[in-house]
Write an enzyme that holds these catalytic residues in place. Structure first.
Site, short mmCIF file in Angstrom:
data_model
loop_
_atom_site.label_atom_id
_atom_site.label_comp_id
_atom_site.label_asym_id
_atom_site.label_seq_id
_atom_site.Cartn_x
_atom_site.Cartn_y
_atom_site.Cartn_z
N GLY A 39 0.83 -1.20 0.00
CA GLY A 39 0.00 0.00 0.00
C GLY A 39 0.87 1.24 0.00
N GLN A 82 3.00 9.94 1.39
CA GLN A 82 4.29 9.24 1.41
C GLN A 82 5.16 9.61 0.20
OE1 GLN A 82 2.45 5.15 2.22
NE2 GLN A 82 4.41 5.03 3.26
N CYS A 135 6.37 -0.28 6.97
CA CYS A 135 5.92 0.91 6.25
C CYS A 135 7.03 1.37 5.32
CB CYS A 135 5.58 2.00 7.26
SG CYS A 135 5.03 3.54 6.49
N LEU A 136 6.68 1.71 4.08
CA LEU A 136 7.70 2.17 3.13
C LEU A 136 8.36 3.45 3.61
CD1 LEU A 136 5.91 1.49 -0.28
CD2 LEU A 136 7.68 0.10 0.84
N HIS A 183 -4.06 1.04 7.43
CA HIS A 183 -2.72 1.65 7.50
C HIS A 183 -2.64 2.88 6.59
CE1 HIS A 183 1.85 1.03 7.74
NE2 HIS A 183 1.72 1.91 6.77
N GLU A 184 -3.22 2.78 5.40
CA GLU A 184 -3.15 3.91 4.45
C GLU A 184 -4.08 5.05 4.87
OE1 GLU A 184 -0.65 3.72 2.72
OE2 GLU A 184 -0.42 1.56 2.94
N HIS A 212 -2.34 7.00 7.34
CA HIS A 212 -1.37 7.92 6.71
C HIS A 212 -2.04 9.23 6.31
CE1 HIS A 212 2.54 6.06 6.35
NE2 HIS A 212 2.06 4.95 5.79
ZN ZN Z 1 2.98 3.16 5.71
#
Ligand code: ZN
Length: 178
Positions: free
Chosen positions: A46, A51, A88-89, A130-131, A134
Site C-alpha cells: 500500500g 508518502q 511501512c515504506l 494503515h493507508e 497515513h
Molecule cells: Zn505506511
C-alpha cells in the site's frame, strides 16, 4: 507515469492531515498511476499520497487480490481484532506487531471518480487502515505501546543520524536485487 521518491519518517508531510480531493482530473489520475508504479517498485502492499509528498487523500493498495486506488476513503465500520506484523515504506526496516480491527467496510472513489464500497478482512483490511491512517498523519508506530515505540524510534534515529534528507529514491522494479 513516474517513480516518485518516498518521504521517510521525519518528513513533516507524513504528519499532515491530507486534503480531500475535489474532482478527479488528469493530475489525480497521473498521481495514482505513479503511486502504483512506486508501490510496485518498492514492493509495498500500500501507499498513501503523502508518502510521496502530496498531502491529498489518495491511496493505493495491492493486497489479497485487491489492487485498487482509493480516493477520499472513509472507513464506515470496523469489527473484530487481529494482530500482525506491519512495516511501512516510510519507515524502512522497522517492523512491529500492530493490533487493528479485522474486518472493515470502506467507501471511496475509484480512479475514475466512481464511488464504491468494499468489505474486506485480513491483509487488505490491514493495508487500507494503515493507508487511511497515513492520510490522517498517523503512522503504524503510533499504535504501539510507549516502550516499544520509544525503542524503535531511538534505533531509527541512530541509524538515520547521517541522512541528509527525508527522501528515498525508489529503484525500478526490474532493477531490484531481491
Ligand atoms: Zn505506511
Amino acid at each position: 507515469m513516474s517513480l516518485l521518491p518516498l518521504h521517510l519518517l521525519g518528513s513533516p508531510v507524513l504528519r499532515q492531515r491530507s486534503d480531500e480531493i475535489g474532482a478527479i482530473d488528469s493530475e489525480v489520475r497521473e498521481l495514482i498511476a505513479s503511486m502504483f508504479e512506486t508501490m510496485d517498485a518498492a514492493k509495498g502492499v500500500g501507499l498513501a499520497a503523502n508518502q510521496v509528498g502530496i498531502a491529498r487523500r489518495v491511496a493505493v493498495i495491492d493486497a489479497d487480490g485487491h489492487r485498487i486506488a482509493l480516493v477520499n476513503p472513509r472507513i464506515l465500520s470496523a469489527e473484530g481484532r487481529s494482530t500482525a506484523e506491519e512495516g511501512c515504506l516510510s519507515v524502512p526496516d522497522v517492523f512491529a506487531d500492530v493490533t487493528r480491527p479485522e474486518q472493515i467496510v470502506v467507501e471511496a472513489l475509484d480512479a475514475d471518480g466512481k464511488p464504491f464500497r468494499l468489505e474486506v478482512g485480513a491483509l487488505a483490511a490491514r493495508a487500507i487502515q494503515h493507508e487511511v491512517d497515513h492520510l490522517d498523519g498517523i503512522l503504524f508506530l503510533d499504535h504501539l505501546g510507549p516502550v516499544k515505540r520509544k525503542m524503535l524510534l531511538a534505533r531509527w534515529k541512530k541509524e538515520h543520524r547521517n541522512d541528509s534528507s527525508y527522501l528515498k529514491e525508489v529503484s525500478p522494479a526490474n532493477a531490484a536485487s531481491d
